[in-house]
Design a protein around this motif. Structure first.
Motif, PDB file in Angstrom:
ATOM      1  N   ALA A  68      15.831  -0.813   7.328  1.00 15.42           N
ATOM      2  CA  ALA A  68      14.576  -0.064   7.482  1.00 15.42           C
ATOM      3  C   ALA A  68      14.705   1.333   6.868  1.00 15.42           C
ATOM      4  O   ALA A  68      13.774   1.810   6.202  1.00 15.42           O
ATOM      5  CB  ALA A  68      14.205   0.027   8.953  1.00 15.42           C
ATOM      6  N   LEU A  69      15.845   1.989   7.080  1.00 21.23           N
ATOM      7  CA  LEU A  69      16.051   3.311   6.492  1.00 21.23           C
ATOM      8  C   LEU A  69      16.069   3.245   4.968  1.00 21.23           C
ATOM      9  O   LEU A  69      15.525   4.120   4.291  1.00 21.23           O
ATOM     10  CB  LEU A  69      17.346   3.933   7.018  1.00 21.23           C
ATOM     11  CG  LEU A  69      17.328   4.395   8.472  1.00 21.23           C
ATOM     12  CD1 LEU A  69      18.713   4.864   8.891  1.00 21.23           C
ATOM     13  CD2 LEU A  69      16.316   5.497   8.668  1.00 21.23           C
TER      14      LEU A  69
ATOM     15  N   ALA B 178      10.367   3.937  -0.234  1.00 18.85           N
ATOM     16  CA  ALA B 178       8.952   4.332  -0.163  1.00 18.85           C
ATOM     17  C   ALA B 178       8.782   5.813  -0.497  1.00 18.85           C
ATOM     18  O   ALA B 178       7.829   6.194  -1.195  1.00 18.85           O
ATOM     19  CB  ALA B 178       8.392   4.036   1.224  1.00 18.85           C
ATOM     20  N   LEU B 179       9.707   6.652  -0.037  1.00 19.95           N
ATOM     21  CA  LEU B 179       9.655   8.071  -0.387  1.00 19.95           C
ATOM     22  C   LEU B 179       9.838   8.277  -1.887  1.00 19.95           C
ATOM     23  O   LEU B 179       9.172   9.111  -2.497  1.00 19.95           O
ATOM     24  CB  LEU B 179      10.719   8.852   0.385  1.00 19.95           C
ATOM     25  CG  LEU B 179      10.423   9.164   1.840  1.00 19.95           C
ATOM     26  CD1 LEU B 179      11.643   9.784   2.510  1.00 19.95           C
ATOM     27  CD2 LEU B 179       9.232  10.089   1.954  1.00 19.95           C
TER      28      LEU B 179
ATOM     29  N   ILE C 213      18.434   9.720   3.662  1.00 23.04           N
ATOM     30  CA  ILE C 213      18.010   8.590   4.496  1.00 23.04           C
ATOM     31  C   ILE C 213      18.581   7.280   3.950  1.00 23.04           C
ATOM     32  O   ILE C 213      19.069   6.434   4.707  1.00 23.04           O
ATOM     33  CB  ILE C 213      16.471   8.534   4.588  1.00 23.04           C
ATOM     34  CG1 ILE C 213      15.970   9.714   5.408  1.00 23.04           C
ATOM     35  CG2 ILE C 213      16.001   7.229   5.208  1.00 23.04           C
ATOM     36  CD1 ILE C 213      14.467   9.847   5.419  1.00 23.04           C
TER      37      ILE C 213
ATOM     38  N   ALA D  89      14.450   1.056   3.193  1.00 22.77           N
ATOM     39  CA  ALA D  89      13.061   0.825   2.788  1.00 22.77           C
ATOM     40  C   ALA D  89      12.259   2.121   2.840  1.00 22.77           C
ATOM     41  O   ALA D  89      11.431   2.384   1.959  1.00 22.77           O
ATOM     42  CB  ALA D  89      12.435  -0.240   3.681  1.00 22.77           C
ATOM     43  N   ILE D  90      12.507   2.939   3.850  1.00 21.89           N
ATOM     44  CA  ILE D  90      11.825   4.238   3.939  1.00 21.89           C
ATOM     45  C   ILE D  90      12.215   5.120   2.764  1.00 21.89           C
ATOM     46  O   ILE D  90      11.361   5.798   2.171  1.00 21.89           O
ATOM     47  CB  ILE D  90      12.149   4.919   5.282  1.00 21.89           C
ATOM     48  CG1 ILE D  90      11.488   4.171   6.432  1.00 21.89           C
ATOM     49  CG2 ILE D  90      11.725   6.376   5.282  1.00 21.89           C
ATOM     50  CD1 ILE D  90      11.956   4.602   7.805  1.00 21.89           C
ATOM     51  N   ALA D  91      13.494   5.112   2.409  1.00 17.32           N
ATOM     52  CA  ALA D  91      13.952   5.906   1.259  1.00 17.32           C
ATOM     53  C   ALA D  91      13.288   5.433  -0.026  1.00 17.32           C
ATOM     54  O   ALA D  91      12.880   6.248  -0.862  1.00 17.32           O
ATOM     55  CB  ALA D  91      15.471   5.832   1.144  1.00 17.32           C
TER      56      ALA D  91
ATOM     57  N   ALA E 234      15.143  11.477   0.580  1.00 13.30           N
ATOM     58  CA  ALA E 234      15.265  10.047   0.294  1.00 13.30           C
ATOM     59  C   ALA E 234      16.727   9.657   0.109  1.00 13.30           C
ATOM     60  O   ALA E 234      17.163   8.611   0.612  1.00 13.30           O
ATOM     61  CB  ALA E 234      14.455   9.689  -0.946  1.00 13.30           C
TER      62      ALA E 234
END
Length: 74
Positions: A11-12, A18-19, A43, A14-16, A40
C-alpha cells in the motif's frame, strides 16, 4: 504468520507511485514544506523495506522448518 506488514508495504508503494504520477501531471508541488519527490521516495522506501523484510523472515522460517524436518528423518 500474518501478511499484514507486507500488505502495508504494498500500500505504501502504491501511495508513492500515486504521488509520483500526481507530481508528473502537475497536480501537486509539495507536501507541507517538503517536495513531493522526497516524500514519495521516503514512503516508497519504507514500503519496500516492509515487503522485503517480511519475505526474508518468511524465507528464514522456511529454511529453519526444512532443517528441523531433515534432522528428524535421521
Amino acid at each position: 504468520m500474518n501478511r499484514t506488514p507486507r500488505l502495508i508495504g504494498y500500500a505504501l508503494m502504491a501511495i508513492a507511485a500515486a504521488l509520483a504520477v500526481a507530481l508528473r501531471r502537475g497536480a501537486i508541488d509539495s507536501v507541507g514544506p517538503f517536495p513531493v519527490a522526497a516524500v514519495a521516495l521516503l514512503i516508497g522506501m519504507v514500503g519496500v523495506m516492509l515487503v522485503f523484510t517480511d519475505l526474508m523472515v518468511r524465507g528464514l522460517y522456511a529454511q529453519i522448518g526444512a532443517a528441523k524436518r531433515d534432522e528428524g528423518e535421521d
